[in-house]
Design a protein around this motif. Structure first.
Motif, PDB file in Angstrom:
ATOM      1  N   GLU A  48       0.828  -1.205   0.000  1.00 53.49           N
ATOM      2  CA  GLU A  48       0.000   0.000   0.000  1.00 53.49           C
ATOM      3  C   GLU A  48       0.865   1.258   0.000  1.00 53.49           C
ATOM      4  N   GLU A  49       1.964   1.234   0.774  1.00 56.45           N
ATOM      5  CA  GLU A  49       2.879   2.379   0.795  1.00 56.45           C
ATOM      6  C   GLU A  49       3.523   2.573  -0.572  1.00 56.45           C
ATOM      7  N   PHE A  50       3.910   1.461  -1.219  1.00 57.34           N
ATOM      8  CA  PHE A  50       4.495   1.556  -2.556  1.00 57.34           C
ATOM      9  C   PHE A  50       3.464   2.077  -3.559  1.00 57.34           C
ATOM     10  N   LYS A  51       2.235   1.612  -3.424  1.00 57.56           N
ATOM     11  CA  LYS A  51       1.158   2.062  -4.321  1.00 57.56           C
ATOM     12  C   LYS A  51       0.958   3.578  -4.197  1.00 57.56           C
ATOM     13  N   ALA A  52       1.026   4.090  -2.974  1.00 56.98           N
ATOM     14  CA  ALA A  52       0.837   5.517  -2.731  1.00 56.98           C
ATOM     15  C   ALA A  52       2.049   6.333  -3.185  1.00 56.98           C
ATOM     16  N   THR A  53       3.239   5.766  -2.977  1.00 56.77           N
ATOM     17  CA  THR A  53       4.474   6.472  -3.310  1.00 56.77           C
ATOM     18  C   THR A  53       5.469   5.499  -3.936  1.00 56.77           C
ATOM     19  N   PRO A  54       5.326   5.215  -5.218  1.00 55.73           N
ATOM     20  CA  PRO A  54       6.213   4.239  -5.837  1.00 55.73           C
ATOM     21  C   PRO A  54       7.635   4.786  -5.994  1.00 55.73           C
ATOM     22  N   ASN A  55       8.547   4.240  -5.197  1.00 52.79           N
ATOM     23  CA  ASN A  55       9.951   4.627  -5.300  1.00 52.79           C
ATOM     24  C   ASN A  55      10.833   3.465  -4.840  1.00 52.79           C
ATOM     25  N   GLU A  56      12.132   3.611  -5.026  1.00 52.76           N
ATOM     26  CA  GLU A  56      13.067   2.537  -4.707  1.00 52.76           C
ATOM     27  C   GLU A  56      13.054   2.164  -3.228  1.00 52.76           C
ATOM     28  N   GLU A  57      12.902   3.143  -2.352  1.00 54.83           N
ATOM     29  CA  GLU A  57      12.902   2.878  -0.913  1.00 54.83           C
ATOM     30  C   GLU A  57      11.724   1.995  -0.517  1.00 54.83           C
ATOM     31  N   GLU A  58      10.555   2.294  -1.047  1.00 52.64           N
ATOM     32  CA  GLU A  58       9.372   1.483  -0.745  1.00 52.64           C
ATOM     33  C   GLU A  58       9.509   0.082  -1.338  1.00 52.64           C
ATOM     34  N   LEU A  59      10.085  -0.011  -2.531  1.00 53.98           N
ATOM     35  CA  LEU A  59      10.313  -1.317  -3.142  1.00 53.98           C
ATOM     36  C   LEU A  59      11.310  -2.127  -2.319  1.00 53.98           C
ATOM     37  N   ALA A  60      12.323  -1.468  -1.776  1.00 52.72           N
ATOM     38  CA  ALA A  60      13.294  -2.142  -0.902  1.00 52.72           C
ATOM     39  C   ALA A  60      12.610  -2.688   0.344  1.00 52.72           C
ATOM     40  N   ASP A  61      11.652  -1.946   0.884  1.00 53.28           N
ATOM     41  CA  ASP A  61      10.896  -2.424   2.045  1.00 53.28           C
ATOM     42  C   ASP A  61      10.128  -3.699   1.706  1.00 53.28           C
ATOM     43  N   ILE A  62       9.542  -3.741   0.518  1.00 56.92           N
ATOM     44  CA  ILE A  62       8.812  -4.940   0.081  1.00 56.92           C
ATOM     45  C   ILE A  62       9.763  -6.130   0.004  1.00 56.92           C
ATOM     46  N   LEU A  63      10.931  -5.913  -0.567  1.00 57.74           N
ATOM     47  CA  LEU A  63      11.915  -6.995  -0.677  1.00 57.74           C
ATOM     48  C   LEU A  63      12.365  -7.492   0.694  1.00 57.74           C
TER      49      LEU A  63
END
Length: 105
Positions: A48-63
């Motif tokens: 949801e955070e990535f959906k709201a603000t798609p960036n590398e930091e949020e993608l790193a959190d998903i990983l």
């Protein structure tokens, strides 16, 4: 002085960071049964955070959460990546952006 309830899985150093802000964290270590649904809930939160603000930091959190899920479910990440590569070879990836609208049989 207020109290904010989280009841969610957090990164390992978050209690230390909270203490550095002169606050008092109340925590417990999740059991093996408890951690799996917490990780899945965390994955949804991070998506949801990535959906709201798609960036590398949020993608790193998903990983990071995915690595935690692999560990909690006793999956070998190398094996998962091999399966991923095989599926990509057999069925492709998502680079071509194909949307299947419908199929007539």
């Amino acid at each position: 002085m207020g109290e904010k309830i989280y009841n969610k899985l957090v990164r390992d150093k978050i209690p230390q960071i909270v203490k550095q802000d002169n606050k008092v964290p109340f925590t417990h270590v999740a059991t093996e049964q408890e951690v799996k649904p917490l990780l899945l809930q965390k994955l949804i939160e991070e998506l949801e955070e990535f959906k709201a603000t798609p960036n590398e930091e949020e993608l790193a959190d998903i990983l990071e959460v995915i690595e935690g899920i692999a560990s909690a479910f006793n999956f070998e990440l190398d094996k998962v990546l091999k399966i991923k590569a095989k599926k990509k070879e057999e069925r492709g990836g998502f680079n071509d952006r194909i949307v299947l609208e419908y199929v007539i049989d």
